[in-house]
Enzyme design. Structure first.
Site, PDB file in Angstrom:
ATOM      1  N   MET A 137       0.854  -1.116   0.041  1.00 54.07           N
ATOM      2  CA  MET A 137      -0.034  -0.068   0.011  1.00 54.07           C
ATOM      3  C   MET A 137       0.858   1.309  -0.048  1.00 54.07           C
ATOM      4  SD  MET A 137      -3.120  -1.028   2.814  1.00 54.07           S
ATOM      5  CE  MET A 137      -1.942  -2.078   3.787  1.00 54.07           C
ATOM      6  N   GLN A 196       7.708  -5.283  -4.049  1.00 55.83           N
ATOM      7  CA  GLN A 196       6.806  -5.298  -5.116  1.00 55.83           C
ATOM      8  C   GLN A 196       7.509  -4.234  -6.094  1.00 55.83           C
ATOM      9  OE1 GLN A 196       3.040  -3.020  -5.424  1.00 55.83           O
ATOM     10  NE2 GLN A 196       2.241  -5.207  -5.914  1.00 55.83           N
ATOM     11  N   CYS A 210      -2.470  -2.116 -10.272  1.00 63.59           N
ATOM     12  CA  CYS A 210      -2.696  -0.565  -9.761  1.00 63.59           C
ATOM     13  C   CYS A 210      -3.487  -0.036 -10.756  1.00 63.59           C
ATOM     14  CB  CYS A 210      -1.404   0.036  -9.373  1.00 63.59           C
ATOM     15  SG  CYS A 210      -1.776   1.643  -8.801  1.00 63.59           S
TER      16      CYS A 210
END
Length: 324
Positions: free
Chosen positions: A15, A67, A97
């Site tokens: 996040m 990531q 995303c």
């Protein structure tokens, strides 16, 4: 306790602005088994920015996944090599995303329309490193939202060598919805993820999206190999401790978590890190308990903050909740 938990996985989603090293250290105190993810980090940031600061982490954060956001094979491969050099346990490719900014740079969910590109990334990155290369994706994008579209994407990428897929069980709308709306408006289609596992039994399939309780986690784990939760673990981090029941173990108390947290905070202060920006990650610790609002007020909106002030605020809430 699940009989086959050793073959399952419980993860905290990447996040942006939230899963920083400070949050990840905090998260690790709740549960030693949770897989933690960095924020999505672009290849350009790693190759041309402050790599050391971007990729720093505490040794206790393992198992830890980096990531990456990018689509250039050479850049992604180089960043995978750097990630391995830094000691990350896995490298994950962001194919989920939906923001306009990442689409412009061919990062994220738009790559679902280019399965051969993602397959090429996987093949080259996996050839360059010894740690797993995994993919996090949506069930579809825009009008390409059929199960068959997702099946073909996974099939193509799996043939290139990817063995682990994390599936956000919502379609991403690349036009017309904000990233926040893309997390809430497209309907959840968990059955599509279950079906994917049934049709690819040899692949490790992890589910993500809208999961907020331990009972939901248990339900999903009866169908797939792993569960990833996101904002629920940030806004109410104690769910990570409650998940210790999956391993048949007693969760740590909030008092125990704070006792382990304070030395870390002292070290960060000694390193010159600003405590107010670190403390923002801890606001949800007492979610649902008496005094939670006072705790949030004590930690937020301050230009200066000391470890002693955090400890005093914690002690006040613990006094109201002796079993916490």
């Amino acid at each position: 306790m699940l009989d086959n938990i050793k073959d399952k996985r419980f993860s905290i989603a990447p996040m942006i602005d939230w899963t920083t090293t400070d949050y990840r250290y905090f998260a690790r105190l709740f549960n030693p088994y949770t897989y933690l993810y960095t924020e999505m980090i672009s290849t350009s940031a790693i190759l041309h920015g402050n790599t050391e600061r971007l990729l720093r982490y505490h040794a206790d954060e393992h198992p830890l996944v980096l990531q990456l956001g990018g689509a250039d094979i050479d850049e992604m491969t180089r960043c995978a090599e750097i990630g391995q050099q830094y000691g990350f346990d896995e490298i994950n490719i962001n194919v989920g995303c939906p923001s306009d900014r990442v689409q412009h740079n061919k990062i994220g969910a738009c790559l679902m329309a280019e399965p051969n590109t993602v397959a090429g990334l996987v093949k080259n990155m996996q050839a360059a490193v010894d740690i797993p290369i995994t993919v996090k994706h949506r069930i579809g994008i825009d009008d390409f939202d059929s199960y068959e579209f997702m099946y073909d994407f996974v099939d193509t990428v799996a043939q290139a060598g990817c063995q682990r897929f994390i599936v956000h069980a919502r379609t991403a709308w690349l036009q017309g919805l904000s990233p926040k709306q893309n997390r809430e408006i497209p309907p959840l289609r968990y059955d599509d993820v279950y079906r994917l596992k049934q049709e690819f039994p040899s692949l490790f399939i992890e589910i993500n999206g809208g999961i907020t309780t331990i009972e939901e986690i248990k339900q999903h784990l009866s169908h797939v190999d792993g569960v990833m939760i996101g904002r629920a673990a940030y806004q109410n981090p104690y769910i990570m401790a409650e998940a210790m029941c999956l391993w048949g173990q007693t969760p740590p108390t909030r008092a125990q978590i704070l006792t382990q947290l304070y030395p870390y905070l002292e070290q960060q202060v000694a390193n010159g890190e600003p405590l107010p920006s670190i403390a923002r990650h801890f606001l949800g610790l007492f979610q649902g308990l008496a005094g939670a609002r006072k705790w949030r007020q004590a930690l937020s909106g301050k230009q200066k903050l000391s470890v002693e002030e955090i400890q005093q605020a914690g002690d006040r809430v613990l006094a109201l909740n002796p079993e916490a």
